[in-house]
Motif scaffolding. Structure first.
Motif, PDB file in Angstrom:
ATOM      1  N   PHE A 185       4.098  10.106  -6.316  1.00 41.77           N
ATOM      2  CA  PHE A 185       4.909  11.085  -6.245  1.00 41.77           C
ATOM      3  C   PHE A 185       6.147  11.033  -6.957  1.00 41.77           C
ATOM      4  CE2 PHE A 185       1.946  10.884  -2.548  1.00 41.77           C
ATOM      5  CZ  PHE A 185       1.119  11.903  -2.938  1.00 41.77           C
ATOM      6  N   LYS A 186       6.613   9.960  -7.450  1.00 39.17           N
ATOM      7  CA  LYS A 186       7.787   9.920  -8.319  1.00 39.17           C
ATOM      8  C   LYS A 186       7.548  10.787  -9.499  1.00 39.17           C
ATOM      9  CE  LYS A 186       9.784   5.490  -6.968  1.00 39.17           C
ATOM     10  NZ  LYS A 186      10.443   4.348  -7.365  1.00 39.17           N
ATOM     11  N   LYS A 187       8.673  11.232  -9.630  1.00 42.44           N
ATOM     12  CA  LYS A 187       8.791  12.344 -10.735  1.00 42.44           C
ATOM     13  C   LYS A 187       9.332  11.741 -12.164  1.00 42.44           C
ATOM     14  CE  LYS A 187       7.012  15.850  -8.608  1.00 42.44           C
ATOM     15  NZ  LYS A 187       5.649  16.153  -8.899  1.00 42.44           N
ATOM     16  N   GLU A 188       9.440  10.483 -12.146  1.00 44.20           N
ATOM     17  CA  GLU A 188      10.246   9.866 -13.375  1.00 44.20           C
ATOM     18  C   GLU A 188       9.325   9.820 -14.443  1.00 44.20           C
ATOM     19  OE1 GLU A 188      11.546   6.035 -11.929  1.00 44.20           O
ATOM     20  OE2 GLU A 188      12.665   6.651 -10.535  1.00 44.20           O
ATOM     21  N   MET A 242      -3.596   9.540 -11.006  1.00 38.17           N
ATOM     22  CA  MET A 242      -2.974   9.629  -9.731  1.00 38.17           C
ATOM     23  C   MET A 242      -3.893   9.288  -8.622  1.00 38.17           C
ATOM     24  SD  MET A 242      -1.081  13.032  -8.233  1.00 38.17           S
ATOM     25  CE  MET A 242      -2.395  14.011  -7.988  1.00 38.17           C
ATOM     26  N   TYR A 243      -5.139   9.833  -8.482  1.00 38.22           N
ATOM     27  CA  TYR A 243      -5.610   9.833  -7.338  1.00 38.22           C
ATOM     28  C   TYR A 243      -6.285   8.178  -7.190  1.00 38.22           C
ATOM     29  CZ  TYR A 243      -5.935  14.682  -7.631  1.00 38.22           C
ATOM     30  OH  TYR A 243      -5.695  16.170  -7.584  1.00 38.22           O
ATOM     31  N   GLY A 244      -6.513   7.321  -8.198  1.00 36.75           N
ATOM     32  CA  GLY A 244      -6.402   5.926  -8.202  1.00 36.75           C
ATOM     33  C   GLY A 244      -5.493   5.270  -7.502  1.00 36.75           C
ATOM     34  N   GLU A 245      -4.544   5.375  -7.767  1.00 38.57           N
ATOM     35  CA  GLU A 245      -3.245   4.967  -7.322  1.00 38.57           C
ATOM     36  C   GLU A 245      -3.225   5.233  -5.771  1.00 38.57           C
ATOM     37  OE1 GLU A 245      -0.512   3.013  -8.341  1.00 38.57           O
ATOM     38  OE2 GLU A 245      -1.467   2.869 -10.337  1.00 38.57           O
ATOM     39  N   VAL A 246      -3.492   6.523  -5.421  1.00 37.69           N
ATOM     40  CA  VAL A 246      -3.419   6.708  -3.759  1.00 37.69           C
ATOM     41  C   VAL A 246      -4.455   6.026  -2.990  1.00 37.69           C
ATOM     42  CG1 VAL A 246      -3.877   8.669  -2.312  1.00 37.69           C
ATOM     43  CG2 VAL A 246      -2.497   8.990  -4.196  1.00 37.69           C
ATOM     44  N   LEU A 247      -5.695   5.828  -3.746  1.00 34.09           N
ATOM     45  CA  LEU A 247      -6.752   5.207  -3.283  1.00 34.09           C
ATOM     46  C   LEU A 247      -6.645   3.833  -2.947  1.00 34.09           C
ATOM     47  CD1 LEU A 247      -9.783   5.176  -2.015  1.00 34.09           C
ATOM     48  CD2 LEU A 247     -10.366   5.006  -4.424  1.00 34.09           C
ATOM     49  N   GLY A 248      -6.066   2.981  -4.171  1.00 35.51           N
ATOM     50  CA  GLY A 248      -5.688   1.819  -3.977  1.00 35.51           C
ATOM     51  C   GLY A 248      -4.861   1.683  -2.882  1.00 35.51           C
ATOM     52  N   GLY A 249      -3.713   2.424  -2.845  1.00 30.82           N
ATOM     53  CA  GLY A 249      -2.595   2.245  -1.832  1.00 30.82           C
ATOM     54  C   GLY A 249      -3.057   2.098  -0.383  1.00 30.82           C
ATOM     55  N   MET A 250      -4.049   3.075  -0.109  1.00 29.31           N
ATOM     56  CA  MET A 250      -4.729   3.335   1.191  1.00 29.31           C
ATOM     57  C   MET A 250      -5.345   2.147   1.584  1.00 29.31           C
ATOM     58  SD  MET A 250      -5.657   7.631   1.030  1.00 29.31           S
ATOM     59  CE  MET A 250      -7.113   7.301   1.464  1.00 29.31           C
ATOM     60  N   GLY A 293       0.761  -1.111  -0.073  1.00 30.61           N
ATOM     61  CA  GLY A 293       0.053   0.053  -0.105  1.00 30.61           C
ATOM     62  C   GLY A 293       0.943   1.246   0.010  1.00 30.61           C
ATOM     63  N   ILE A 294       1.996   1.206   0.834  1.00 30.67           N
ATOM     64  CA  ILE A 294       2.728   2.254   0.759  1.00 30.67           C
ATOM     65  C   ILE A 294       3.551   2.621  -0.342  1.00 30.67           C
ATOM     66  CG2 ILE A 294       4.922   3.340   1.849  1.00 30.67           C
ATOM     67  CD1 ILE A 294       4.014   2.036   4.511  1.00 30.67           C
ATOM     68  N   GLN A 295       3.822   1.575  -1.046  1.00 29.44           N
ATOM     69  CA  GLN A 295       4.594   1.601  -2.471  1.00 29.44           C
ATOM     70  C   GLN A 295       3.685   2.051  -3.435  1.00 29.44           C
ATOM     71  OE1 GLN A 295       5.722  -2.356  -3.145  1.00 29.44           O
ATOM     72  NE2 GLN A 295       8.309  -1.789  -2.633  1.00 29.44           N
ATOM     73  N   MET A 296       2.416   1.818  -3.470  1.00 28.04           N
ATOM     74  CA  MET A 296       1.316   2.273  -4.324  1.00 28.04           C
ATOM     75  C   MET A 296       1.280   3.814  -4.151  1.00 28.04           C
ATOM     76  SD  MET A 296      -1.372  -0.725  -4.863  1.00 28.04           S
ATOM     77  CE  MET A 296      -2.519   0.413  -5.746  1.00 28.04           C
TER      78      MET A 296
END
Length: 183
Positions: A91-94, A162-170, A83-86
């Motif tokens: 926030f990675k800028k690559e 971006m918001y989907g990734e954060v929701l999934g990680g949470m 979850g933390i990795q997701m």
């Protein structure tokens, strides 16, 4: 009642894991693919979201029988880390290159968005989840989310990714904490 509760929990987890496929599919969908291509992309992602957690569950059940309660704590920690990795990935800028979704590129794409399903399957195998329910939930949800991402990607240019990734990680983080805490 326990089966319904488990299925709901697995559907929510499948949604969290499928957000990878959704997010990446948003970007791929912007390349104006044909509907037939989109169908095959979603189907391939779904198949990998069945295969990967299946192998994870097998490994998790082995670990559970071998190591007992320690394995359950390891499973919870794995979900928290996943979850933390997701969430951190957002926030990675690559700059990421878009894989062409056909042939070997499609296989690599499906594999890359389903790797986290292996880890979740490992945790679920340790926890003792029903294999068939897990793989069906993960496969169906990932397929639908990939199709939605591809379709929305044609219309919207990356607004939800971006918001989907954060929701999934949470969501994965919360389930990991649930495995660690007895409530």
């Amino acid at each position: 009642m326990a089966v319904i509760s488990e299925t709901i929990t697995l559907m929510v987890m499948a949604f969290a894991l499928g957000m990878d496929a959704f997010s990446v599919s948003l970007g791929i969908g912007m390349s104006k693919l044909r509907m037939k291509q989109m169908f095959y992309i979603g189907l391939t992602v779904g198949i990998f979201h069945v295969i990967m957690p299946f192998f994870g569950i097998i490994a998790g059940k082995f670990l559970s029988h071998t190591f007992g309660m320690i394995a359950q704590y390891v499973g919870g920690i794995l979900l928290i880390i996943l979850g933390i990795q997701m969430m951190a990935f957002v926030f990675k800028k690559e700059e990421t290159s878009i894989i062409k979704p056909e042939g070997l590129g499609l296989i690599f794409f499906a594999l890359s968005v389903s790797l986290d399903s292996f880890s979740a399957g490992l945790s679920l195998g340790i926890y003792g989840a029903r294999t068939i329910v897990v793989v069906v939930c993960f496969g169906i949800v990932a397929t639908i989310l990939a199709w939605l991402g591809l379709l929305i990607g044609r219309k919207v240019h990356g607004l939800l990714g971006m918001y989907g990734e954060v929701l999934g990680g949470m969501i994965l983080f919360i389930f990991g904490v649930k495995l660690l805490l007895p409530f």
